[in-house]
Design an enzyme around this catalytic site. Structure first.
Site, PDB file in Angstrom:
ATOM      1  N   PRO A   2     -12.484   6.057  -8.509  1.00 28.92           N
ATOM      2  CA  PRO A   2     -11.577   5.897  -9.363  1.00 28.92           C
ATOM      3  C   PRO A   2     -11.600   4.960 -10.516  1.00 28.92           C
ATOM      4  O   PRO A   2     -11.722   5.655 -11.729  1.00 28.92           O
ATOM      5  CB  PRO A   2     -10.278   5.705  -8.661  1.00 28.92           C
ATOM      6  N   GLU A   3     -11.269   3.655 -10.458  1.00 30.48           N
ATOM      7  CA  GLU A   3     -11.082   2.992 -11.671  1.00 30.48           C
ATOM      8  C   GLU A   3     -12.401   2.177 -12.309  1.00 30.48           C
ATOM      9  O   GLU A   3     -13.478   2.320 -11.649  1.00 30.48           O
ATOM     10  CB  GLU A   3      -9.599   2.238 -11.245  1.00 30.48           C
ATOM     11  N   LYS A  59     -13.482   4.905 -17.347  1.00 34.32           N
ATOM     12  CA  LYS A  59     -13.985   5.130 -16.231  1.00 34.32           C
ATOM     13  C   LYS A  59     -15.124   6.298 -16.326  1.00 34.32           C
ATOM     14  O   LYS A  59     -15.443   6.786 -15.387  1.00 34.32           O
ATOM     15  CB  LYS A  59     -12.539   6.054 -15.395  1.00 34.32           C
ATOM     16  N   ARG A 113     -13.597  17.913  -4.483  1.00 34.35           N
ATOM     17  CA  ARG A 113     -12.444  18.468  -4.940  1.00 34.35           C
ATOM     18  C   ARG A 113     -12.650  19.192  -6.385  1.00 34.35           C
ATOM     19  O   ARG A 113     -11.871  19.864  -6.860  1.00 34.35           O
ATOM     20  CB  ARG A 113     -11.161  17.289  -5.444  1.00 34.35           C
ATOM     21  N   ARG A 263       3.393  10.398 -10.648  1.00 33.27           N
ATOM     22  CA  ARG A 263       2.583   9.239  -9.857  1.00 33.27           C
ATOM     23  C   ARG A 263       3.306   8.429  -9.069  1.00 33.27           C
ATOM     24  O   ARG A 263       4.679   8.019  -9.554  1.00 33.27           O
ATOM     25  CB  ARG A 263       1.368   8.438 -10.724  1.00 33.27           C
TER      26      ARG A 263
END
Length: 277
Positions: A2-3, A59, A113, A263
DNA sequence: CCTGCTACCTGATGGC
DNA sequence: TGCCATCAGGTAGCAG
């Protein structure tokens, strides 16, 4: 992955595997991973290219090639794996989306995904998103003044603004929540209303949270040879994210979860208040 | 330009 | 057990 801390850890760990190596063969096993480019076009652009450097832009992971750039965005679940023997990466039971062969082994890209992408562009700035990135949260240019400047420009909630990659690049949901908890700022506070004192606290919190997160991500470093590797031990440093109903480490009040911009936001309703300091 | 919302995917989890 | 709803560390693209 992710980050920014996770991507930074991957970049640093990946360099010794592939920097300077030539990509001898390319296999696209799942077309969506390179979309909307076609597998053929991707392969023609990348096969035979030499990897001159590996870097991070927000990212995004960018491999600079002697001809163009490979740009990877992992979104929520993309990952990299390494195989010392290319044949192992191509075995039927191994599910990879893209395989890049080199003399030393094979790099596999996989995203169960299929939200992430690995794509080729003439220049990194041609990748959608990269040219619009704001100042990188890890760069020396990220200062209290630059944070103040982007805050003044936005009427949105500070939590939303922190996650806007065109304002500041690198923070996502976890570290935006953590930074605001550390700075004791209400995530719903409109950005332009933050006081100079709050801006200084927030800047310090972001820098501190990201530095500690990178330490976590590097110890232990990603093990690309383990097909199930993932970042571990991050939970230990989290004080707000994912802690709904658990006591705040500062004041004992239960952490609350609300929704902002579709979120989850986690915060302490007692110490993250405009008038609490 | 700014902002908000949805689509894009798949898997894990929990309630009934 | 099965089924359904909800949730997940993100962004591109579009509408207002």
């Amino acid at each position: 992955m992710p980050e920014a801390p996770e991507v930074e850890a991957v970049v640093r760990t990946l360099r010794p595997y592939i920097q300077g190596e030539k990509i001898s063969r390319v296999h696209v096993r799942h077309v969506i991973a390179v979309g909307p480019q076609t597998p053929g076009g991707f392969r023609r652009s990348v096969e035979g290219a030499r990897i001159l450097g590996v870097s991070r832009h927000g990212k995004y992971l960018v491999m600079r090639l002697n001809q163009g750039c490979l740009v990877i965005h992992f979104k929520l679940s993309g990952t990299l794996l390494w195989f010392d023997r290319a044949a192992d990466a191509l075995a039927p039971r191994i599910h990879l989306d893209v395989v890049l062969e080199t003399r030393r082994g094979a790099l596999g890209y996989f995203d169960r995904r299929h939200l992430g992408r690995i794509r080729w562009f003439p220049r990194a700035d041609d990748a959608p998103g990269i040219s619009r990135l704001g100042i990188d949260a890890y760069s020396p240019g990220f200062t209290p003044d630059s944070l103040a400047s982007v805050c003044r420009q936005s009427r949105r909630a500070i939590k939303i603004m922190l996650m806007d990659q065109t304002k500041i690049a690198g923070l996502g949901n976890i570290y935006a929540n953590e930074s605001l908890w550390n700075a004791r700022i209400d995530p719903r506070r409109r950005s332009y209303r933050l006081t100079p004192l709050q801006i200084r606290r927030l800047h310090k919190a972001v820098v501190s949270v990201l530095r500690r997160a990178l330490e976590c991500c590097l110890h232990p470093a990603p093990d690309f040879r383990d097909p199930h590797w993932w970042f571990a031990g991050l939970e230990g440093m989290l004080r707000a994210y994912g802690r709904e109903g658990m006591p705040c480490a500062r004041c004992g009040t239960n952490i609350r979860r609300i929704e902002q911009g579709q979120r989850s936001t986690f915060f302490c309703p007692r110490c993250q208040r405009p008038d609490s300091h």
